[in-house]
Design an enzyme around this catalytic site. Structure first.
Site, mmCIF file in Angstrom:
data_model
loop_
_atom_site.group_PDB
_atom_site.id
_atom_site.type_symbol
_atom_site.label_atom_id
_atom_site.label_comp_id
_atom_site.label_asym_id
_atom_site.label_seq_id
_atom_site.Cartn_x
_atom_site.Cartn_y
_atom_site.Cartn_z
ATOM 1 C CG HIS A 53 -1.960 -1.029 1.219
ATOM 2 N ND1 HIS A 53 -3.034 -0.992 2.074
ATOM 3 C CD2 HIS A 53 -2.130 -2.147 0.453
ATOM 4 C CE1 HIS A 53 -3.812 -2.034 1.844
ATOM 5 N NE2 HIS A 53 -3.280 -2.751 0.874
ATOM 6 C CD GLU A 55 -1.776 4.171 3.483
ATOM 7 O OE1 GLU A 55 -2.937 4.438 3.856
ATOM 8 O OE2 GLU A 55 -1.536 3.364 2.563
ATOM 9 C CB CYS A 83 -6.456 -0.532 5.354
ATOM 10 S SG CYS A 83 -4.748 -1.108 5.221
ATOM 11 C CB CYS A 86 -1.848 1.505 6.258
ATOM 12 S SG CYS A 86 -1.497 0.700 4.675
#
Length: 155
Positions: A53, A55, A83, A86
């Site tokens: 992701h 992040e 999410c 993260c």
């Protein structure tokens, strides 16, 4: 400065979309110098890695750049509410401040879902700010991406 950091995150999100990845971008900033320390965008398809992701990509890059797995004092700007995975990484990295644009009622882990930072088992809680100025733009980027994807799948 907030606007320019989020603008850069939005540029990264657009780069992700061009690669066929969900358009989310992130930048990590040193607020003392104003310098962008690291950046990333979603790339789990490209990397064959479900954890890739935006992040996580930015946190990994910042950790390498600073030779430290902890990132105290740094700020993370991301185009979408993180999410829970993260959020956990943000906590483990000890990021001082999280700024996100669009909220994510379906998959978010900060304002929605498990609300990770509110859990008693969370050891580090960053300051959290929603950038409502860029929320519509970030949300529209995601809606357009998924609309085009559905249209392509229907053919």
């Amino acid at each position: 400065m907030l606007a320019s950091y989020m603008q850069r995150a939005l540029e990264l999100a657009k780069e992700a979309a061009e690669l066929g990845e969900v358009p989310v971008g992130a930048v990590i900033v040193d607020p003392n110098t104003g310098e962008i320390v690291a950046e990333g965008h979603n790339q789990p398809i490209q990397d064959h890695d479900p954890t890739a992701h935006a992040e996580i990509q930015a946190i990994r890059a910042a950790s390498r750049a600073l030779a430290n797995y902890r990132l105290p004092g740094l700020h993370l700007y991301v185009t979408l509410e993180p999410c829970v995975m993260c959020a956990g990484a943000i906590s483990l990295a000890r990021i001082e401040k999280l700024v996100f644009a669009a909220d994510d009622p379906k998959g978010g882990g900060v304002l929605h879902g498990p609300k990770f930072f509110e859990q008693p088992t969370c050891h580090w809680r960053p300051e959290i700010e929603q950038d409502t100025t860029h929320a519509d733009e970030a949300g529209q980027l995601l809606r357009d991406f998924f609309r085009a994807r559905r249209k392509k799948a229907a053919r």
